[in-house]
Design an enzyme around this catalytic site. Structure first.
Site, PDB file in Angstrom:
ATOM      1  CG  LEU A 126      -5.846  -1.962  -6.291  1.00  0.00           C
ATOM      2  CD1 LEU A 126      -7.121  -1.162  -6.067  1.00  0.00           C
ATOM      3  CD2 LEU A 126      -6.178  -3.401  -6.666  1.00  0.00           C
ATOM      4  CG  ASP A 127      -3.325   3.218  -3.116  1.00  0.00           C
ATOM      5  OD1 ASP A 127      -2.846   3.758  -4.127  1.00  0.00           O
ATOM      6  OD2 ASP A 127      -4.097   3.798  -2.329  1.00  0.00           O
ATOM      7  N   PRO A 128      -0.552  -0.296  -3.238  1.00  0.00           N
ATOM      8  CG  PRO A 128       1.758   0.089  -3.200  1.00  0.00           C
ATOM      9  CD  PRO A 128       0.444   0.790  -3.372  1.00  0.00           C
TER      10      PRO A 128
END
Length: 306
Positions: free
Chosen positions: A56-58
């Site tokens: 999950l992207d930052p």
């Protein structure tokens, strides 16, 4: 005057790593990487082994399933599951990263209306060809695409077939639209926003993104970092990741054979004759495997004290 060196913590004072088996369904906050989230959970529980089921992207928040110990053997079952997102598209600009972290590469004054957006959404559902963002974790000759892109290299990614089950516009105001998506493995929501913006002729990128479901896990299951140390129920059983396949009870002798990697013959009217199943002994997960003509061949065995 010399600086006083900080004293090292004596080796005996370090928390001892322990066997922790199960799932933490973390509600990851914006700004935290998936790798850092795993490290925080692992440290918080003093666990020996941990991993996550789907980066999950930052920039994104939401469901990040973290497997501990024997649960790491069930990660593929979660990663292959369907996913759901709620995301905000900012219209009028396209960026290098297809989200707000990148530089703007093109702008337009044109903004779409809600009816126009809803007309175009069906074009991006079903099995569609999608080119992943240049800043993605896909490997190109052993290198991550985002590393190559950050080094200034031109990254040419090939289109891939992905499955998008549903896209629904739930709110629109001015240059922002909030959209819900249900999709399969390998789908990039950033690419949906980019491609939808291009199709509408108004350009677009992700302004906010939240993952609300991964396989069998939803926001109802999620806990925060603060909950992990204080809530014993935060650790979910290993077999929760296998909820979408049948289970079969086996005897102690049969469990022993499975644990040694040997196949067994299943008996009983309700026993599946084929397909993937997981076996339990006295309620404890023993193995996952495939059944063919009543014979269960184990592919993963679990050391959970059965």
């Amino acid at each position: 005057m010399s600086e006083e060196r900080p004293q090292r913590r004596p080796h005996g004072d370090r928390p001892k790593k322990r066997d922790v088996n199960g799932w933490i369904i973390l509600d990851k906050g914006v700004g935290m990487t998936s790798t850092h989230a795993v490290a925080v959970v692992k440290r918080g529980l003093s666990a020996k082994k941990a991993g996550h089921a789907g980066t999950l992207d930052p920039l994104a928040s939401g469901i990040l399933p973290i497997a501990l110990g024997e649960a790491t053997k069930t990660v593929p079952f979660v990663m292959d599951g369907r996913k759901s997102y709620v995301f905000t598209v900012a219209w009028g600009a396209e960026t290098t990263t297809d989200d707000t972290e990148g530089d703007v590469v093109e702008r337009t004054d044109r903004l779409p209306g809600p009816a126009e957006i809803e007309t175009f959404l069906p074009r991006f559902t079903g099995k569609v060809q999608q080119v992943p963002p240049r800043f993605s974790a896909i490997k190109i000759q052993g290198e991550r695409a985002y590393d190559l892109a950050r080094d200034g290299e031109v990254v040419e990614l090939q289109p891939r077939t992905v499955e998008i089950d549903r896209l629904a516009l739930i709110h629109h105001a001015g240059d922002r639209s909030i959209i819900e998506a249900d999709c399969g493995k390998g789908t990039y929501v950033r690419a949906i926003a980019r491609d939808l913006g291009r199709a509408l002729g108004c350009l677009g990128h992700i302004a906010a993104l939240r993952r609300t479901r991964v396989g069998p896990f939803t926001e109802h299951d999620a806990v925060t970092v603060d909950d992990i140390a204080t809530d014993p129920a935060a650790l979910r059983p290993v077999e929760i990741a296998l909820s979408e396949i049948p289970s079969v009870p086996v005897s102690r002798d049969m469990a022993g054979r499975l644990m040694r990697g040997q196949s067994i013959i299943l008996r009983g009217r309700e026993t599946p004759l084929s397909g993937k199943v997981y076996a339990t002994c006295n309620g404890v997960l023993v193995a996952v495997g495939d059944v063919e003509r009543g014979e269960l061949v184990p592919h993963r065995v679990f050391n959970l004290g059965a």
